[in-house]
Design a protein around this motif. Structure first.
Motif, short mmCIF file in Angstrom:
data_model
loop_
_atom_site.label_atom_id
_atom_site.label_comp_id
_atom_site.label_asym_id
_atom_site.label_seq_id
_atom_site.Cartn_x
_atom_site.Cartn_y
_atom_site.Cartn_z
N VAL A 1 0.85 -1.20 0.00
CA VAL A 1 0.00 0.00 0.00
C VAL A 1 0.88 1.25 0.00
CG1 VAL A 1 -1.84 1.24 1.16
CG2 VAL A 1 -1.74 -1.26 1.28
N ASP B 1 -8.07 8.43 0.56
CA ASP B 1 -8.96 7.58 1.37
C ASP B 1 -9.94 6.81 0.49
OD1 ASP B 1 -7.76 8.46 3.69
OD2 ASP B 1 -9.22 10.06 4.04
N LEU C 1 -8.12 3.99 -1.55
CA LEU C 1 -7.83 2.82 -0.73
C LEU C 1 -9.07 1.95 -0.58
CD1 LEU C 1 -5.59 4.32 2.12
CD2 LEU C 1 -4.85 2.97 0.14
N GLY C 2 -10.22 2.59 -0.35
CA GLY C 2 -11.46 1.84 -0.24
C GLY C 2 -11.82 1.14 -1.52
N LEU D 1 -7.96 -1.73 0.11
CA LEU D 1 -6.72 -1.64 0.87
C LEU D 1 -6.92 -0.89 2.17
CD1 LEU D 1 -4.39 -0.61 -2.12
CD2 LEU D 1 -4.71 -2.92 -1.17
N GLU D 2 -6.03 -1.11 3.11
CA GLU D 2 -6.04 -0.37 4.37
C GLU D 2 -4.88 0.61 4.39
OE1 GLU D 2 -6.08 -2.90 7.73
OE2 GLU D 2 -7.99 -3.87 7.23
N GLN D 3 -5.11 1.76 4.98
CA GLN D 3 -4.07 2.78 5.04
C GLN D 3 -2.90 2.26 5.86
OE1 GLN D 3 -5.54 6.69 5.86
NE2 GLN D 3 -3.58 7.43 6.65
N PRO D 4 -1.66 2.29 5.30
CA PRO D 4 -0.53 1.70 6.00
C PRO D 4 -0.11 2.47 7.25
CG PRO D 4 0.23 2.87 4.05
CD PRO D 4 -1.28 2.88 4.01
N ARG D 5 -0.27 3.78 7.21
CA ARG D 5 0.10 4.65 8.33
C ARG D 5 -0.48 6.03 8.03
NH1 ARG D 5 5.86 4.25 9.36
NH2 ARG D 5 5.59 2.10 8.70
#
Length: 373
Positions: free
Chosen positions: A204, A224, A227-228, A232-236
């Motif tokens: 990501v 944001d 990613l959706g 995917l999930e936000q890495p940081r």
């Protein structure tokens, strides 16, 4: 408060427009300044095509010349278009160029005012364009913070002439949301970048971004959403970027955060807004032992100077020129074809337009993929 040169120019133009012509001495008396000041103002305005000078007198322009190119002056049959932009350089230079081209194609005359990203001055600048004879307005407000529209934007919903917003998306449901507008779809641009990096086999991507402009805020929101959409999930958390030349300390903090994400966090890809920040970032990372693209695949956002970096940067390119081009065509359509071809009732029922233009991804060396030629 002392009157600015722009405010004095507006009053001078209004006087000449009302009278058709005037002598320099008369204008000096009316404006309460010296004849030398008026002569200097007249020279400036004449160079921009806003006035004609004849033997000590000033008149409303009738020639076919116009500021910056061969656009017709008032009286030549075409409309006068006012363009308010936050800057005439970097991103908005291309927007202005597109507007200029479309105005020339339509036989219209384009006049320009710059707000220098001071949204509190947008209204006065627009009033200056109207005083200079603008029949319609192209407006890119100088908004920077999220609250600037609410604080400085209401006046646009009460304009006496047709107007088109450029590269600005007002809050849904606000009075400005009813205005015609042409914008780059920055959310789509972010999606292009992230999808490209994922397809190259990276995890990501990290986002390094400013928060000082509508484009920056749109990039953050688009991150944001992308990613959706990609599951995917936000890495940081997003790393806040600032211009290196304005705030070296906070820029260095951003660099160190990226370095740590790469060396200890396993991050191998990043999207950086904007080009200039990305170039500074790559240079500083190299000094710290993080190489692009070997250790970090990088995509910049804006594509103004990305190709000129030592390591040419892959970049998302918003269609800046086309924003100016299509926005101007939209405004000319409102000013010309509409009134002549439709009744007042039909014009009232004509729907407004929100046109979103899609950015493109220009692949170069910095992402580790072979450049597309």
């Amino acid at each position: 408060m002392r009157e600015s040169a722009d405010e004095r120019h507006d009053r001078l133009l209004e006087l000449v427009r009302e009278q058709g012509s005037a002598r320099v001495s008369e204008l000096a008396a009316r404006l309460g300044v010296s004849p030398v000041t008026v002569r200097r103002d007249v020279e400036t305005l004449a160079e921009r095509g806003l006035l004609d000078r004849v033997h000590g007198s000033v008149s409303w322009p009738r020639s076919a010349a116009a500021a910056g190119g061969a656009l017709p002056a008032p009286g030549g049959g075409g409309p006068v278009l006012g363009l308010l932009a936050p800057s005439a350089t970097y991103y908005f230079a291309e927007v202005i160029r597109g507007a200029h081209e479309a105005a020339a194609q339509a036989g219209a005359r384009l006049i320009l005012r710059i707000s220098d990203y001071r949204p509190e001055e947008d209204k006065a600048r627009a009033e200056g364009l109207l005083a200079a004879g603008a029949d319609g307005l192209l407006i890119a407000p100088g908004w920077q913070a999220a609250g600037d529209q609410a604080a400085y934007g209401d006046w646009m919903s009460e304009l006496p002439v047709p107007a088109v917003l450029l590269e600005r998306q007002p809050a849904p449901g606000s009075p400005l949301d009813d205005m015609d507008r042409v914008c780059s779809d920055h959310r789509h641009g972010v999606l292009l970048a992230l999808r490209h990096l994922i397809r190259l086999g990276h995890g990501v991507p990290l986002l390094v971004a400013r928060a000082d402009s509508p484009t920056a805020l749109a990039v953050r929101a688009g991150y944001d959403e992308a990613l959706g959409a990609l599951g995917l999930e936000q890495p940081r958390p997003v790393i806040d970027s600032v211009p290196a030349e304005l705030d070296r300390v906070h820029f260095e903090e951003a660099v160190r955060a990226v370095q740590a994400a790469v060396t200890t966090g396993g991050v191998t890809a990043a999207l950086v807004h904007n080009d200039v920040d990305a170039i500074h970032l790559v240079q500083r990372l190299a000094e710290l032992g993080v190489r692009v693209p070997q250790d970090l695949a990088l995509v910049a956002y804006d594509d103004e100077v990305a190709a000129l970096a030592d390591t040419p940067l892959t970049a998302v390119a918003p269609p800046k020129r086309q924003v100016g081009l299509y926005g101007t065509r939209m405004l000319v359509e409102r000013l010309t074809a509409g009134p002549r071809s439709r009744t007042a009732e039909q014009q009232e029922q004509e729907p407004g337009q929100h046109l979103a233009l899609l950015p493109r991804l220009h692949v170069r060396v910095s992402c580790g993929a072979e450049a597309v030629r």
